[in-house]
Design an enzyme around this catalytic site. Structure first.
Site, PDB file in Angstrom:
ATOM      1  N   TYR A  98      38.925  39.665  37.804  1.00 33.91           N
ATOM      2  CA  TYR A  98      38.829  38.438  38.595  1.00 33.91           C
ATOM      3  C   TYR A  98      37.468  38.304  39.261  1.00 33.91           C
ATOM      4  O   TYR A  98      36.961  37.194  39.448  1.00 33.91           O
ATOM      5  CB  TYR A  98      39.951  38.379  39.626  1.00 33.91           C
ATOM      6  CG  TYR A  98      41.281  38.011  39.012  1.00 33.91           C
ATOM      7  CD1 TYR A  98      41.645  36.683  38.835  1.00 33.91           C
ATOM      8  CD2 TYR A  98      42.172  38.996  38.580  1.00 33.91           C
ATOM      9  CE1 TYR A  98      42.850  36.335  38.253  1.00 33.91           C
ATOM     10  CE2 TYR A  98      43.389  38.663  38.002  1.00 33.91           C
ATOM     11  CZ  TYR A  98      43.717  37.333  37.843  1.00 33.91           C
ATOM     12  OH  TYR A  98      44.920  37.000  37.262  1.00 33.91           O
ATOM     13  N   GLU A 140      50.910  39.819  39.118  1.00 34.75           N
ATOM     14  CA  GLU A 140      50.703  40.680  37.951  1.00 34.75           C
ATOM     15  C   GLU A 140      50.965  42.148  38.283  1.00 34.75           C
ATOM     16  O   GLU A 140      51.523  42.883  37.455  1.00 34.75           O
ATOM     17  CB  GLU A 140      49.281  40.472  37.421  1.00 34.75           C
ATOM     18  CG  GLU A 140      49.105  39.112  36.756  1.00 34.75           C
ATOM     19  CD  GLU A 140      47.679  38.606  36.748  1.00 34.75           C
ATOM     20  OE1 GLU A 140      46.740  39.424  36.910  1.00 34.75           O
ATOM     21  OE2 GLU A 140      47.494  37.375  36.606  1.00 34.75           O
TER      22      GLU A 140
END
Length: 398
Positions: A98, A140
């Site tokens: 990310y 996640e």
């Protein structure tokens, strides 16, 4: 929650960012793959990149998330986050990725919008990004914990069944002989294949067997590209994979899952290869003793193109209150209807919960009709094979 100053800035700049988001995502992917070419080779779907559909899906999710923060500042868009997080988890996306996305996305924003990106604008959109990214990382992480970690496992093909001229079913068992966890009907696995140029490409395929089976079963439609290249992975599976071969599979993921009581009226509507999750759902309903009415609707080119047709009919026949409606564009034959799916005469029960899978025009038409019949939008669930362009096309630009 988006801070008040950032919310004001995002609200003022969303029309500009929204109008340019296609350019931004195109520049983002160009930068990302120039820096990390292995991501395109071994993680991202090269077909979707070439067609531009992945860029559209990313743009839609960012715009939809920002709009949700403005309209519902105290609520998290769990449906959006869940859909994206399941797809990421099936690919093994890691938290540190990310930061890499952030680096190239914000550089792309600055390149496309130029001087319009003041420090205040950059800070506001930075806040939007990390609210979304951290929420996805948390979801996640939970998904990985539930499934014993990220990554893939080797499975050996035990059987291959030619369902139609362009659909093959593969049944596999784990190479290590270990236990096979169940899955929720409607979920998918990621399948990783090594291609002739050395790329390790991954695609998601819905599990089309019963959730309690000790084998993994998925069915693959060979993708003929037409104006675009043929599907790399689907054609490789069709041309090369036979019993005895080994494939890498992820654990099951996906948020289009059955969630209804045993008396709830259900409608399972599919078209083409969208039949695959519906087979698993019908198998689960039959095994679980579902008593409520189940309406099965499917559209295809012809009976010969209808993959898993025997299973479709067999599982529906095991339910005490099921009606089956098959629509074929040609060669319909007795008992079936000719043409595209049409809910006239099908009947929609009050309180129906609907599950849809198939091409976007099909799902839009069925959803519109169901809402017109009084089905609550919250009770209509769908699965898109590939990037979620429904979301991308629905994302508001203000």
């Amino acid at each position: 929650m988006l801070s008040a100053p950032s919310a004001a800035t995002v609200r003022a700049t969303l029309p500009v960012v929204g109008a340019a988001i296609g350019q931004i995502t195109e520049r983002f992917y160009a930068r990302l793959f120039a820096d990390r070419p292995e991501l395109l080779r071994d993680l991202f779907n090269r077909g979707n990149q070439a067609a531009g559909t992945q860029k559209q899906a990313l743009a839609g999710s960012v715009a939809a998330f920002a709009a949700h923060l403005l309209d519902h500042p105290d609520q998290r868009p769990d449906a959006l986050l869940g859909r994206v997080a399941h797809k990421h988890a099936s690919l093994g996306v890691a938290p540190e990725q990310y930061a890499l996305v952030h680096e190239h996305l914000f550089a792309a924003i600055a390149e496309v919008l130029g001087e319009a990106v003041t420090p205040e604008v950059a800070a506001a959109w930075d806040e939007v990004y990390w609210l979304m990214a951290n929420a996805l990382i948390a979801v996640e992480k939970r998904l990985y914990q539930e499934r014993g970690g990220a990554g893939t496992r080797e499975w050996r093909v035990e059987e291959r069944v030619e369902e139609t001229a362009d659909v093959a079913t593969f049944r596999l068992r784990p190479v290590d002989g270990g236990p096979v966890a169940g899955f929720r009907a409607g979920q998918y696995v990621s399948v990783r294949v090594t291609l002739p140029d050395g790329a390790r490409q991954t695609r998601q395929y819905s599990l089309s067997g019963a959730p309690d089976e000790r084998v993994r079963q998925f069915s693959v439609k060979r993708v003929h590209g037409g104006a675009t290249p043929d599907g790399e992975v689907s054609n490789r599976l069709h041309a090369r994979v036979r019993p005895g071969d080994v494939l890498e599979l992820s654990e099951p993921y996906g948020d289009l899952v059955l969630d209804a009581g045993t008396d709830t009226p259900l409608l399972l509507a599919s078209a083409g290869i969208g039949v695959t999750p519906m087979i698993a759902m019908l198998a689960d309903l039959a095994a679980g003793g579902h008593r409520g009415p189940v309406t099965v609707v499917h559209g295809d080119r012809s009976p010969a193109d209808h993959a898993l047709r025997a299973d479709h009919e067999s599982y529906a026949g095991k339910l005490p209150d099921a009606s089956v409606h098959f629509f074929y564009e040609r060669d319909a034959g007795p008992g079936h209807r000719t043409g595209l799916v049409d809910l006239d005469g099908v009947g929609v029960r009050p309180g129906t919960r609907a599950y849809l899978c198939g091409p976007l025009p099909f799902m839009r038409a069925v959803r519109t009709r169901l809402i017109g019949e009084g089905v609550a939008p919250a009770d209509i669930h769908y699965e898109v094979f590939g990037p979620d362009l429904w979301l991308a096309q629905a994302a508001p630009v203000r």
